[in-house]
Design a protein around this motif. Structure first.
Motif, PDB file in Angstrom:
ATOM      1  N   UNK A  29       0.852  -1.271   0.053  1.00 40.19           N
ATOM      2  CA  UNK A  29       0.116   0.005   0.077  1.00 40.19           C
ATOM      3  C   UNK A  29       0.840   1.190  -0.083  1.00 40.19           C
ATOM      4  N   UNK A  30       1.919   1.099   0.658  1.00 40.59           N
ATOM      5  CA  UNK A  30       2.972   2.248   0.783  1.00 40.59           C
ATOM      6  C   UNK A  30       3.480   2.517  -0.543  1.00 40.59           C
ATOM      7  N   UNK A  31       3.818   1.520  -1.082  1.00 41.39           N
ATOM      8  CA  UNK A  31       4.365   1.685  -2.566  1.00 41.39           C
ATOM      9  C   UNK A  31       3.707   2.046  -3.469  1.00 41.39           C
ATOM     10  N   UNK A  32       2.410   1.588  -3.432  1.00 42.98           N
ATOM     11  CA  UNK A  32       1.377   2.041  -4.625  1.00 42.98           C
ATOM     12  C   UNK A  32       0.797   3.345  -4.126  1.00 42.98           C
ATOM     13  N   UNK A  33       1.009   3.764  -3.055  1.00 42.30           N
ATOM     14  CA  UNK A  33       0.433   5.185  -2.767  1.00 42.30           C
ATOM     15  C   UNK A  33       1.342   6.348  -2.773  1.00 42.30           C
ATOM     16  N   UNK A  34       2.569   5.989  -3.641  1.00 48.44           N
ATOM     17  CA  UNK A  34       3.561   6.997  -3.678  1.00 48.44           C
ATOM     18  C   UNK A  34       4.572   7.250  -2.492  1.00 48.44           C
ATOM     19  N   UNK A  35       4.901   6.390  -1.785  1.00 46.62           N
ATOM     20  CA  UNK A  35       5.513   6.385  -0.690  1.00 46.62           C
ATOM     21  C   UNK A  35       6.652   5.552  -0.691  1.00 46.62           C
ATOM     22  N   UNK A  36       7.419   5.364  -1.766  1.00 49.76           N
ATOM     23  CA  UNK A  36       8.267   4.431  -2.012  1.00 49.76           C
ATOM     24  C   UNK A  36       9.613   4.224  -0.685  1.00 49.76           C
ATOM     25  N   UNK A  37      10.029   5.340  -0.225  1.00 46.61           N
ATOM     26  CA  UNK A  37      10.970   5.121   0.930  1.00 46.61           C
ATOM     27  C   UNK A  37      10.317   4.715   2.215  1.00 46.61           C
ATOM     28  N   UNK A  38       9.027   4.899   2.299  1.00 48.71           N
ATOM     29  CA  UNK A  38       8.306   4.274   3.630  1.00 48.71           C
ATOM     30  C   UNK A  38       8.175   2.810   3.165  1.00 48.71           C
ATOM     31  N   UNK A  39       8.050   2.361   2.096  1.00 48.03           N
ATOM     32  CA  UNK A  39       7.784   0.899   1.485  1.00 48.03           C
ATOM     33  C   UNK A  39       9.087   0.203   1.531  1.00 48.03           C
ATOM     34  N   UNK A  57      11.282  -9.261  -2.078  1.00 48.19           N
ATOM     35  CA  UNK A  57      12.599  -8.995  -2.541  1.00 48.19           C
ATOM     36  C   UNK A  57      11.930  -7.779  -3.852  1.00 48.19           C
ATOM     37  N   UNK A  58      10.866  -8.735  -4.598  1.00 49.27           N
ATOM     38  CA  UNK A  58      10.382  -8.123  -5.892  1.00 49.27           C
ATOM     39  C   UNK A  58       9.822  -6.393  -5.403  1.00 49.27           C
ATOM     40  N   UNK A  59       9.015  -6.430  -4.152  1.00 52.61           N
ATOM     41  CA  UNK A  59       8.347  -5.464  -3.636  1.00 52.61           C
ATOM     42  C   UNK A  59       9.455  -4.159  -3.380  1.00 52.61           C
ATOM     43  N   UNK A  60      10.533  -4.797  -2.759  1.00 50.91           N
ATOM     44  CA  UNK A  60      11.441  -3.562  -2.425  1.00 50.91           C
ATOM     45  C   UNK A  60      12.225  -3.224  -3.398  1.00 50.91           C
ATOM     46  N   UNK A  66      11.546   3.053  -8.066  1.00 49.25           N
ATOM     47  CA  UNK A  66      10.831   4.352  -8.061  1.00 49.25           C
ATOM     48  C   UNK A  66      11.559   5.311  -7.236  1.00 49.25           C
ATOM     49  N   UNK A  67      12.824   5.015  -6.468  1.00 45.32           N
ATOM     50  CA  UNK A  67      13.609   6.004  -5.889  1.00 45.32           C
ATOM     51  C   UNK A  67      14.837   6.295  -6.723  1.00 45.32           C
TER      52      UNK A  67
END
Length: 125
Positions: A29-39, A57-60, A66-67
């Motif tokens: 949810x963090x990744x998909x809501x534009x918060x990649x650092x928190x993700x 690993x894929x998600x990170x 994105x960063x």
């Protein structure tokens, strides 16, 4: 004799720690809501619980992409590919990483692997 009554203590039941699946969904949810650092931080916590987990690993790796943290993204995505070589989403993410970081030859290799896994999928073309 003095009748002593200890003060009443309000004891609340402990809140259970979130499950792995709940933490994973929060990281996504963090990744998909534009918060990649928190993700990245959330996925890192999950990797401590489940080292080598290809989904984490894929998600990170995607969050690092994105960063524009290319080397960290590549390391995670390569580790995910090694853990689960038939995981098409990993090869798609690797292709994107290489395309966006201006490494077209490596992008073609990753997308070619993706095509081998999903020959009818239009995205790799």
């Amino acid at each position: 004799m003095i009748d002593y009554q200890p003060p009443a203590v309000d004891v609340q039941p402990a809140t259970p720690a979130p499950s792995f699946d709940q933490q994973y969904e929060q990281a996504r949810s963090l990744a998909n809501s534009g918060q990649p650092a928190l993700a990245v931080a959330a996925y890192t916590t999950l990797l401590a619980r489940s080292p080598g987990n290809a989904d984490v690993l894929l998600g990170r790796g995607i969050a690092y992409t994105r960063l524009e943290r290319w080397s960290e993204a590549e390391a995670d995505l390569r580790a995910a590919a090694q853990a689960s070589p038939e995981y098409a989403d990993v090869w798609s993410a690797l292709g994107d990483l290489y395309r966006w970081s201006e490494r077209p030859d490596q992008a073609v290799e990753a997308y070619t692997r993706l095509l081998a896994l999903q020959p009818d999928a239009p995205a790799p073309w």
